[in-house]
Design an enzyme around this catalytic site. Structure first.
Site, PDB file in Angstrom:
ATOM      1  N   ASP A 110       4.950   3.122   0.219  1.00 21.51           N
ATOM      2  CA  ASP A 110       6.412   3.116   0.248  1.00 21.51           C
ATOM      3  C   ASP A 110       6.826   4.254   1.164  1.00 21.51           C
ATOM      4  OD1 ASP A 110       9.118   3.217  -0.170  1.00 21.51           O
ATOM      5  OD2 ASP A 110       9.018   3.503  -2.346  1.00 21.51           O
ATOM      6  N   ASP A 111       7.140   3.897   2.411  1.00 24.38           N
ATOM      7  CA  ASP A 111       7.473   4.898   3.422  1.00 24.38           C
ATOM      8  C   ASP A 111       8.987   5.048   3.487  1.00 24.38           C
ATOM      9  OD1 ASP A 111       7.841   6.417   5.735  1.00 24.38           O
ATOM     10  OD2 ASP A 111       6.147   5.528   6.762  1.00 24.38           O
ATOM     11  N   THR A 112       9.651   4.199   4.243  1.00 18.60           N
ATOM     12  CA  THR A 112      11.119   4.252   4.323  1.00 18.60           C
ATOM     13  C   THR A 112      11.781   3.367   3.268  1.00 18.60           C
ATOM     14  OG1 THR A 112      11.245   2.420   5.891  1.00 18.60           O
ATOM     15  CG2 THR A 112      10.981   4.632   6.809  1.00 18.60           C
TER      16      THR A 112
ATOM     17  N   ILE B  76      -0.835   7.958   6.513  1.00 15.57           N
ATOM     18  CA  ILE B  76      -1.969   7.597   5.655  1.00 15.57           C
ATOM     19  C   ILE B  76      -2.810   6.538   6.353  1.00 15.57           C
ATOM     20  CG2 ILE B  76      -2.676   6.781   3.386  1.00 15.57           C
ATOM     21  CD1 ILE B  76       0.090   7.648   2.346  1.00 15.57           C
TER      22      ILE B  76
ATOM     23  N   TYR C 257      -5.637   3.943   5.927  1.00 17.86           N
ATOM     24  CA  TYR C 257      -6.351   3.191   4.897  1.00 17.86           C
ATOM     25  C   TYR C 257      -7.654   2.625   5.460  1.00 17.86           C
ATOM     26  CZ  TYR C 257      -2.174   3.658   2.065  1.00 17.86           C
ATOM     27  OH  TYR C 257      -1.135   4.191   1.341  1.00 17.86           O
TER      28      TYR C 257
ATOM     29  N   GLU D 230       0.806  -1.210   0.000  1.00 17.66           N
ATOM     30  CA  GLU D 230       0.000   0.000   0.000  1.00 17.66           C
ATOM     31  C   GLU D 230       0.843   1.265   0.000  1.00 17.66           C
ATOM     32  OE1 GLU D 230       1.104  -1.205   2.776  1.00 17.66           O
ATOM     33  OE2 GLU D 230      -0.054  -0.584   4.539  1.00 17.66           O
TER      34      GLU D 230
ATOM     35  N   GLU E 269      -7.938  -0.460   7.767  1.00 22.12           N
ATOM     36  CA  GLU E 269      -7.445  -0.329   9.139  1.00 22.12           C
ATOM     37  C   GLU E 269      -8.525   0.203  10.078  1.00 22.12           C
ATOM     38  OE1 GLU E 269      -4.365   2.429   8.361  1.00 22.12           O
ATOM     39  OE2 GLU E 269      -2.894   0.934   7.749  1.00 22.12           O
TER      40      GLU E 269
END
Length: 206
Positions: A115-117, A184, A186, A113, A189
């Protein structure tokens, strides 16, 4: 305070729809691997848009990886999570079965879902490449497996993890949308989807 952005199922559906032609024409996936739990819903939605006439549905396999950890919060009903430092496997492909052998020589699309780090994506790609190569060696196959990555959102920030240079050079990485470094939320969640959708409707466009 961490800024939160609420994303609806409708928005997820449209992001997948808008990305499908590029994925189908440039990545031509034979199989998808969803990173759980955030990659499950996008992968299933994508499968409908990637379906070719008279062709079977693209199979979806799943792996589970965990990087996030919960931080103490002044509001127990509104916890804050942050990227951790260590990737933990919670589910993986069965290396002793046909699951891994079936990846050899295929175009494999990894779906998540966000791409953070980039730490989770780096781990997934590296480990899958290693395991598929071991399966190919065992089969005596010289066929090349090509991995691509699709995410709904890419956070515009310095990444701790890195994807293979050939993947980036060949543009086998696609984010449906690039956003600022926000939290974010979703819909899968949410425990109260009506409240989630109300918050999404009340926020400014992200």
């Amino acid at each position: 305070m961490v800024e939160k952005v609420y994303v609806t199922y409708n928005e997820v559906h449209k992001l997948c729809q808008a990305s499908a032609d590029r994925i189908l024409n440039d990545f031509t996936p034979n199989l998808m691997i969803a990173i759980g739990g955030g990659g499950y819903v996008p992968a299933r939605i994508l499968r409908s848009f990637l379906k070719r006439p008279a062709a079977p549905n693209i199979p979806i396999q799943a792996i589970g990886l965990s990087l996030y950890e919960q931080l103490p919060s002044s509001n127990p009903s509104n916890p804050v999570e942050t990227p951790g430092t260590k990737v933990t496997r919670t589910q993986w492909l069965d290396l002793s079965s046909l699951e891994m052998a079936n990846l050899v020589g295929k175009n494999v699309l990894i779906v998540d879902e966000v791409d953070d780090t980039r730490t989770t994506l780096e781990y997934a790609v590296k480990e899958l490449q290693k395991d598929v190569q071991a399966a190919a060696d065992k089969l005596g196959s010289g066929e090349k497996t090509q991995f691509s990555v699709f995410v709904l959102h890419n956070k515009d920030k310095t990444k701790k993890g890195h994807l293979p240079q050939d993947m980036m050079d060949d543009e086998r990485y696609l984010a449906a949308r690039t956003v600022s470094d926000v939290w974010i939320c979703y819909p899968w969640e949410a425990t109260d989807i009506d409240e989630h959708d109300r918050l999404a409707a009340s926020q400014a466009n992200y």
